[in-house]
Scaffold this active site. Structure first.
Site, PDB file in Angstrom:
ATOM      1  N   HIS A  54      13.782  17.296  -9.109  1.00  0.00           N
ATOM      2  CA  HIS A  54      14.586  16.162  -8.604  1.00  0.00           C
ATOM      3  C   HIS A  54      14.012  15.620  -7.297  1.00  0.00           C
ATOM      4  CE1 HIS A  54      17.762  17.719 -11.362  1.00  0.00           C
ATOM      5  NE2 HIS A  54      17.335  18.878 -10.929  1.00  0.00           N
ATOM      6  N   SER A  59      -3.656  -3.483   6.148  1.00  0.00           N
ATOM      7  CA  SER A  59      -2.729  -4.605   6.145  1.00  0.00           C
ATOM      8  C   SER A  59      -3.251  -5.656   7.108  1.00  0.00           C
ATOM      9  CB  SER A  59      -1.341  -4.138   6.587  1.00  0.00           C
ATOM     10  OG  SER A  59      -0.603  -5.231   7.106  1.00  0.00           O
ATOM     11  N   LYS A  76      -1.541   0.415   9.208  1.00  0.00           N
ATOM     12  CA  LYS A  76      -1.331   0.705   7.795  1.00  0.00           C
ATOM     13  C   LYS A  76      -2.607   1.116   7.060  1.00  0.00           C
ATOM     14  CE  LYS A  76       1.856  -0.205   5.396  1.00  0.00           C
ATOM     15  NZ  LYS A  76       2.750  -1.287   4.973  1.00  0.00           N
ATOM     16  N   GLU A  79      -1.276   2.845  -6.381  1.00  0.00           N
ATOM     17  CA  GLU A  79      -0.197   1.965  -6.866  1.00  0.00           C
ATOM     18  C   GLU A  79      -0.618   1.238  -8.141  1.00  0.00           C
ATOM     19  OE1 GLU A  79       1.874  -0.091  -3.296  1.00  0.00           O
ATOM     20  OE2 GLU A  79      -0.068   0.588  -2.591  1.00  0.00           O
TER      21      GLU A  79
END
Ligand code: ARG
Length: 468
Positions: free
Chosen positions: A166, A287, A293, A300
């Site tokens: 979980h 970024s 970043k 992704e």
């Protein structure tokens, strides 16, 4: 490289005998597949060369005609490979483009190539050869990725980290064990491509349009020449079957689903909040506005790629559903889906292999995180069962009370004093502290397939010999 359609007022040179006029321009646009099936050119030429050689060996063609055809096809092949081939939409597909060019090169014998054959068995054999090669590429790509995971497993075989259910801290596990979980998954993927390859390796060539042929062809000869194990046994099935493409897509979908799961773990693990791994600069982006970043874009995208591959799978199932035997033009819609899925899968495997090879696990962060979240609570309950002979349910309850106590004090389980422990169950002794450390916890899980470093080392050895 594609040409404008030829004059649509004239009937098709390959099949236009009974047609007074050519197709409407829009008919040509919806009917032609050359825009995508030109990708099958090498398979188409290999299939035709095997067919021509067989026609000569069986006496159906003279050997001089067959030789002219075989040589001419090689010329066509080199023209296509050199980018000197003018693909024609009016000639519909790769099969007729190649044959038409062959006629320009060698003349009359070209018209004899299509003896005892149809585009139905021709496209079936071309596409099978193509998908078979993609199975081989997937098998190679998976082997490389499995080796990358295995190298990670070896490097940190006994490093402790939290195991989750979980996405909540469950029990400590080893990094090696977690990496090997992916080796297992990818190993199943690889065997799915191997199984599919074995099943698809039968030649449909010679099934002709659907019923076979009255010419004395030798299907075993062409099957062998093209590397198939045998010819297919039913001509109707041969031209209407696309199971091989569906199996490839299904295996690709399951594999891409696996990649998406590790991609998700990488997105979580590489965040500033987790810091379990550091992804290399090669697989991340910056970024344009936030200088701190480092985004896990490759991970992704790998998480997303299943969308395309599963989409292709659903699309081809939908095309095939309810099609009466045998060939229907619906089936021309098979190729673009499979091409895109295969390209996507090969790119995904290569990207994941690079990312896994270049990532660095943060051993200290993993260890600190492994000890947090009362991860050894199960070890405590197990100890109560073993040392004090409590029923597991009661041990679970005692442990739960101790966890609540630690939580209230803002400490971890090993930081509770023996007096505090005894206030919950007076049978607890000093010995309990030996099971509360994460190192001891993982070392104790020696059941077959468990996370203990001894078991992990055995699995690493097994996979090393299997992969080399
Ligand atoms: N371009 C066709 C396809 O991809 C080749 C087979 C055409 N056969 C036919 N009978 N029209 O399926």
């Amino acid at each position: 490289m594609s040409n404008a359609p030829k004059d649509s007022s004239s009937a098709n040179a390959m099949w236009g005998g009974r047609f007074a006029s050519g197709p409407d321009a829009i008919m040509t646009a919806i009917n032609a597949s050359i825009g995508f099936d030109q990708r099958l050119y090498a398979q188409d030429i290999a299939g035709s060369r095997a067919h021509a050689a067989m026609l000569a060996a069986t006496g159906i063609l003279t050997s001089s005609d067959a030789e002219a055809i075989g040589e001419g096809l090689l010329t066509v092949l080199s023209e296509i490979e050199a980018g000197n081939f003018a693909f024609s939409t009016a000639l519909e597909d790769i099969h007729m483009n190649v044959e038409s060019r062959l006629k320009e090169i060698i003349g009359e014998p070209a018209g004899r190539l299509h003896t005892a054959r149809s585009r139905n068995d021709q496209v079936a054999v071309d596409f099978r050869l193509w998908v078979r090669a993609q199975c081989d590429a997937a098998i190679d790509g998976l082997s490389a990725l499995m080796k990358a995971f295995l190298a990670q497993a070896e490097a940190g075989a006994d490093w402790v980290m939290p195991g989750f259910t979980h996405l909540q801290t469950a029990q400590p596990v080893t990094w090696g064990h977690h990496m090997l979980a992916y080796v297992e998954m990818l190993g199943r993927d690889r065997s799915r491509f191997q199984d599919a390859r074995r099943r698809m390796n039968e030649s449909p060539l010679g099934a002709a349009a659907l019923a076979g042929t009255s010419f004395p062809i030798d299907r075993h000869m062409t099957a062998k020449a093209l590397g198939f194990d045998r010819p297919t046994a039913n001509s109707l099935d041969s031209v209407s079957d696309r199971d091989f493409a569906l199996e490839f897509l299904a295996a690709s979908s399951i594999c891409a689903m696996h990649l998406s799961r590790f991609a998700e773990e990488l997105v979580i693990w590489s965040s500033a909040q987790f810091r379990f791994v550091r992804l290399s600069d090669k697989w991340t982006t910056g970024s344009s506005i936030m200088p701190q970043k480092k985004n896990p874009d490759a991970a992704e995208l790998l998480r997303a790629k299943l969308g395309r591959i599963l989409g292709a799978t659903v699309a081809l199932f939908t095309v095939m559903k309810g099609l009466a035997l045998t060939y229907s033009k619906d089936m021309q819609e098979d190729k673009e889906q499979v091409f895109d899925a295969a390209d996507t899968l090969m790119l995904a495997l290569a990207a994941m292999t690079g990312m896994v090879s270049d990532m660095t696990a943060n051993r200290d962060v993993l260890a600190a995180s492994a000890a947090s979240g009362f991860s050894t609570a199960t070890d405590l309950a197990d100890w109560l069962v073993r040392a004090l002979n409590l029923p597991f349910r009661e041990a679970h309850h005692v442990t739960g009370t101790l966890v609540a106590m630690a939580e209230g004090k803002g400490c971890d389980l090993p930081e509770l004093s023996i007096t505090e422990m005894k206030s919950v169950h007076d049978g607890i002794t000093q010995e309990v502290y030996s099971v509360l450390g994460v190192e001891n916890s993982v070392r104790s899980r020696t059941s077959y397939g468990g996370t203990s470093p001894v078991r992990v080392a055995e699995q690493i050895a097994r996979w090393k010999s299997a992969l080399n």
